[in-house]
Motif scaffolding. Sequence first.
Motif, PDB file in Angstrom:
ATOM      1  N   TYR A  95       1.024  -0.845   0.076  1.00  0.00           N
ATOM      2  CA  TYR A  95       0.103  -0.191   0.072  1.00  0.00           C
ATOM      3  C   TYR A  95       1.172   1.426  -0.166  1.00  0.00           C
ATOM      4  CZ  TYR A  95       1.217   0.474   4.965  1.00  0.00           C
ATOM      5  OH  TYR A  95       1.922   0.684   6.112  1.00  0.00           O
ATOM      6  N   SER A  96       0.383   2.602  -0.206  1.00  0.00           N
ATOM      7  CA  SER A  96       0.890   3.894  -0.254  1.00  0.00           C
ATOM      8  C   SER A  96      -0.213   4.886   0.647  1.00  0.00           C
ATOM      9  CB  SER A  96       1.807   3.695  -1.766  1.00  0.00           C
ATOM     10  OG  SER A  96       2.299   5.622  -1.366  1.00  0.00           O
ATOM     11  N   VAL A  97       1.271   5.412   1.068  1.00  0.00           N
ATOM     12  CA  VAL A  97       0.245   6.980   1.595  1.00  0.00           C
ATOM     13  C   VAL A  97       0.522   8.445   1.664  1.00  0.00           C
ATOM     14  CG1 VAL A  97      -0.593   7.837   4.218  1.00  0.00           C
ATOM     15  CG2 VAL A  97      -0.429   5.826   4.226  1.00  0.00           C
ATOM     16  N   ILE A  98      -0.221   8.889   1.166  1.00  0.00           N
ATOM     17  CA  ILE A  98       0.702   9.987   0.354  1.00  0.00           C
ATOM     18  C   ILE A  98      -0.145  11.412   1.442  1.00  0.00           C
ATOM     19  CG2 ILE A  98       0.013  11.947  -1.685  1.00  0.00           C
ATOM     20  CD1 ILE A  98      -0.959   9.438  -2.997  1.00  0.00           C
ATOM     21  N   GLY A  99       0.965  12.318   1.159  1.00  0.00           N
ATOM     22  CA  GLY A  99       0.153  13.818   1.801  1.00  0.00           C
ATOM     23  C   GLY A  99       0.623  14.738   0.696  1.00  0.00           C
ATOM     24  N   GLN A 100       0.137  15.570   1.084  1.00  0.00           N
ATOM     25  CA  GLN A 100      -0.460  16.410  -0.412  1.00  0.00           C
ATOM     26  C   GLN A 100      -0.568  18.051   0.417  1.00  0.00           C
ATOM     27  OE1 GLN A 100      -4.042  15.187  -2.358  1.00  0.00           O
ATOM     28  NE2 GLN A 100      -2.704  15.600  -3.827  1.00  0.00           N
ATOM     29  N   GLY A 101      -0.238  18.694  -0.562  1.00  0.00           N
ATOM     30  CA  GLY A 101       0.007  20.328  -0.028  1.00  0.00           C
ATOM     31  C   GLY A 101      -0.592  20.885  -1.478  1.00  0.00           C
ATOM     32  N   GLY A 102      -1.618  21.707  -1.087  1.00  0.00           N
ATOM     33  CA  GLY A 102      -2.352  22.792  -2.969  1.00  0.00           C
ATOM     34  C   GLY A 102      -1.576  24.061  -2.375  1.00  0.00           C
ATOM     35  N   VAL A 103      -2.340  25.006  -3.712  1.00  0.00           N
ATOM     36  CA  VAL A 103      -2.519  26.481  -3.625  1.00  0.00           C
ATOM     37  C   VAL A 103      -4.423  26.535  -4.244  1.00  0.00           C
ATOM     38  CG1 VAL A 103      -1.403  28.218  -4.184  1.00  0.00           C
ATOM     39  CG2 VAL A 103      -0.423  26.212  -4.104  1.00  0.00           C
ATOM     40  N   GLY A 104      -4.660  27.558  -3.436  1.00  0.00           N
ATOM     41  CA  GLY A 104      -5.719  27.874  -4.315  1.00  0.00           C
ATOM     42  C   GLY A 104      -5.796  29.447  -4.009  1.00  0.00           C
ATOM     43  N   VAL A 105      -6.840  29.852  -4.671  1.00  0.00           N
ATOM     44  CA  VAL A 105      -6.618  31.563  -4.886  1.00  0.00           C
ATOM     45  C   VAL A 105      -8.200  32.116  -4.239  1.00  0.00           C
ATOM     46  CG1 VAL A 105      -7.331  33.309  -6.471  1.00  0.00           C
ATOM     47  CG2 VAL A 105      -5.820  31.443  -7.409  1.00  0.00           C
TER      48      VAL A 105
END
Length: 376
Positions: free
Chosen positions: A253-263
């Motif tokens: 399995y795999s686990v992901i961390g995310q970062g997003g940019v929003g306006v």
Amino acid sequence: MVGERGTRPAVQSDSGRLHQGPPRRHDQVRRAAGRHVHDHADHPDRRRQRPDLAWILEGSAPDFVSSGALAPVDDAIENPSELAPSATALWKQDGKLIAYPFSTSPFGVFVNTDLLTQAGQKLPTGADWTWDNAIAVAAATAAKTGKQGLVPRDFDYKDWTNLAPIFDGWGAQAWSDDGKTCGFDQQPMIDAMTFIHQAIFTRKAIPGPGVAADFFAGESAMTITQISRASLLKDGKFTWALVPLPAGPKGTYSVIGQGGVGVLKQGKHVDAAKDFLKFFTGDANSAKLAQFFPPPRTPQLTADTLARSNPLLSKEQLQSVVIDGIANGVVKPSHANNAQISQAVRAALDPLWTADAEVPAVLKGVCTAIQPVLAK
């Protein structure tokens, strides 16, 4: 870093390096880390200083995406068909992309192979790379060398979401897919947390509460973290490896961390912010950012492409940890009312971090604490 009048805005990576920003017409664009956006938006003395762009971690994504505070950014993204569906799922609402997930980074395990050799241990490979064997090697290495075994980086008995790279191996979920039902008192989580508790207090493979150990300073045999940390090994004094998360009872399995940019809709420079976002996330800059933040663009998710910006990692490591991880991974736990729920989970888990804790009882208490909020 905030762009100031008369200077070009810059984006600061977690390595501390500054990457020069776009032309001066973006000088008025401001951005703020996600944890500060509420302060800027809500404090009456700061309303004139509202940010235009928000950097949002995955835990806060549901709150931001559903709040209506962000402007859809489909028109600000070059070649949107290149974006991997698994990377954008958390950041969409009603088919519209609400924020751009510029970082989609799977967790892996860094291993100090010198410490393992010193302890007479070998890194398990292939089908032998399981959590049982990983903890056995970590425990034996800690006992032999006087160092620590395996460190879940940034957990520190505070941020429980950084245990997801372990408990997901049991198929455990903090809550159901619809977010309405607590999963801490279900058998997969009980089994996973029992394993973690024993790894800490019985097998001495994971540092206990109050014990600090920095893998990158040579103080532990293993650590669970993301590839951006590889930069800390540039001048490392030991040999190391990077491998995927060990298989758990449910398999690989795999686990992901995310970062997003929003306006932000209420920013003063929405058009300029979108223009900056287009610059920041275009093909060329996305490739540059890949050294620290694995991109969501499928044409760039190749070992050859990522190797150009990640010279410390082999193509095999990039393929097995990053590319395969993004294709098959799940994102760390996130939920609306994230701050309230995460704090309640943290407080309810505190009794677990003693040697004589009753794991099922503690986890039942977690559900008692958060179920009313989940059900809203």
